[in-house]
Design a protein around this motif. Sequence first.
Motif, PDB file in Angstrom:
ATOM      1  N   PHE A  27       0.851  -1.187   0.000  1.00 22.40           N
ATOM      2  CA  PHE A  27       0.000   0.000   0.000  1.00 22.40           C
ATOM      3  C   PHE A  27       0.893   1.246   0.000  1.00 22.40           C
ATOM      4  O   PHE A  27       1.791   1.369   0.834  1.00 22.40           O
ATOM      5  N   GLY A  28       0.642   2.129  -0.943  1.00 19.47           N
ATOM      6  CA  GLY A  28       1.399   3.376  -1.015  1.00 19.47           C
ATOM      7  C   GLY A  28       0.486   4.525  -1.408  1.00 19.47           C
ATOM      8  O   GLY A  28      -0.736   4.364  -1.522  1.00 19.47           O
ATOM      9  N   PHE A  29       1.076   5.677  -1.650  1.00 16.62           N
ATOM     10  CA  PHE A  29       0.299   6.878  -1.940  1.00 16.62           C
ATOM     11  C   PHE A  29       0.815   7.579  -3.190  1.00 16.62           C
ATOM     12  O   PHE A  29       2.021   7.605  -3.447  1.00 16.62           O
ATOM     13  N   ASP A  30      -0.111   8.111  -3.958  1.00  8.43           N
ATOM     14  CA  ASP A  30       0.250   8.967  -5.079  1.00  8.43           C
ATOM     15  C   ASP A  30       0.956  10.202  -4.533  1.00  8.43           C
ATOM     16  O   ASP A  30       0.654  10.648  -3.407  1.00  8.43           O
ATOM     17  N   GLN A  31       1.876  10.765  -5.302  1.00  8.81           N
ATOM     18  CA  GLN A  31       2.655  11.902  -4.804  1.00  8.81           C
ATOM     19  C   GLN A  31       1.782  13.122  -4.489  1.00  8.81           C
ATOM     20  O   GLN A  31       2.170  13.983  -3.692  1.00  8.81           O
ATOM     21  N   ASN A  32       0.593  13.187  -5.095  1.00 10.19           N
ATOM     22  CA  ASN A  32      -0.310  14.307  -4.840  1.00 10.19           C
ATOM     23  C   ASN A  32      -1.411  13.969  -3.844  1.00 10.19           C
ATOM     24  O   ASN A  32      -2.323  14.773  -3.617  1.00 10.19           O
ATOM     25  N   SER A  33      -1.327  12.789  -3.221  1.00  6.37           N
ATOM     26  CA  SER A  33      -2.366  12.370  -2.280  1.00  6.37           C
ATOM     27  C   SER A  33      -2.320  13.193  -1.003  1.00  6.37           C
ATOM     28  O   SER A  33      -1.245  13.538  -0.504  1.00  6.37           O
ATOM     29  N   SER A  34      -3.498  13.477  -0.483  1.00  4.51           N
ATOM     30  CA  SER A  34      -3.585  14.223   0.781  1.00  4.51           C
ATOM     31  C   SER A  34      -3.670  13.284   1.980  1.00  4.51           C
ATOM     32  O   SER A  34      -3.779  13.742   3.129  1.00  4.51           O
TER      33      SER A  34
END
Length: 292
Positions: free
Chosen positions: A192-199
């Motif tokens: 599980f990771g996050f997009d660079q623009n995720s808040s």
Amino acid sequence: MNMSKYILMLLLLLPNVAGAIAQNVNTVQPKIMVIPYTKEGEDLRTVLEDDVNKRITLAKIREAFDDRGFTTIDFTARLKAISQNEVFTADNQTDLKSQLIEMSGADIYVEAEMNVLLSSSGNSVKVIVTAYDVSTGASLANKVGDSGKFYTDDIGKLASKSIGSCADEFLNTIQTKFSDIVENGRSVIINFGFDQNSSYSMSSEIGGQGLQLSDELEMWMEEHAYKNNYHIQGTTDKQMIFDDVRIPLKDPKNGNNYNTNKFALEIFKFMRKLGLQVQRDIKGTTIYITIK
């Protein structure tokens, strides 16, 4: 023998008979499809057409598995059905192989590299067989068989001798690995990771209970991993990795084959329920979930 002695002997034998029956019932054998190994640029559909010795050898490998009680699937018949689909061309070998494996109905596919060596000092056949789990692509077993050199033109006999030298050990390893999958599930990795623009982050409070996202993910995994069997490699604010999550061989709801794609879909639906937009990607045995 009088009746009392006969009854006593029967009672002594019953536990062993029952144990043998139970062992046979619990042993589920996999369906196996044997396919030829192809080098880069070789066409899976024609590699056997160009070499009769390879066709003989592949047939003998499948025959060896049949003789040992395993259910095998006809590679040629499945390939013919797939090849009739106009979508697949000689330049699209990866998709052809993937579709062949997916539509085969096999639990395990065996890739066989076959070398037929003809020389004045004697002919021989060498085979390298590698077994893969159809669902995850994980390697289960690998063996090398060699017929040794003989002054004979009977390639069939040489091929039988070659695969016979390693078939028992190879199939025993497959059976052991497959029985473990039946009992404990297949192992997949979930990242599980996050997009660079995720808040969002793993510490974000989310869902009706106001728990941190990392807690929501672990609670869901505990409930949905096969037999609650999972392990967390590590958690940071921007990533959470489950390095060993077990998924079932069969869907417990309907008995159909279960695979990595279906488990990834369940994760996707759960994330949507939490109100999150995600992207899912699958590479081999790893599921990547990117939160936007």
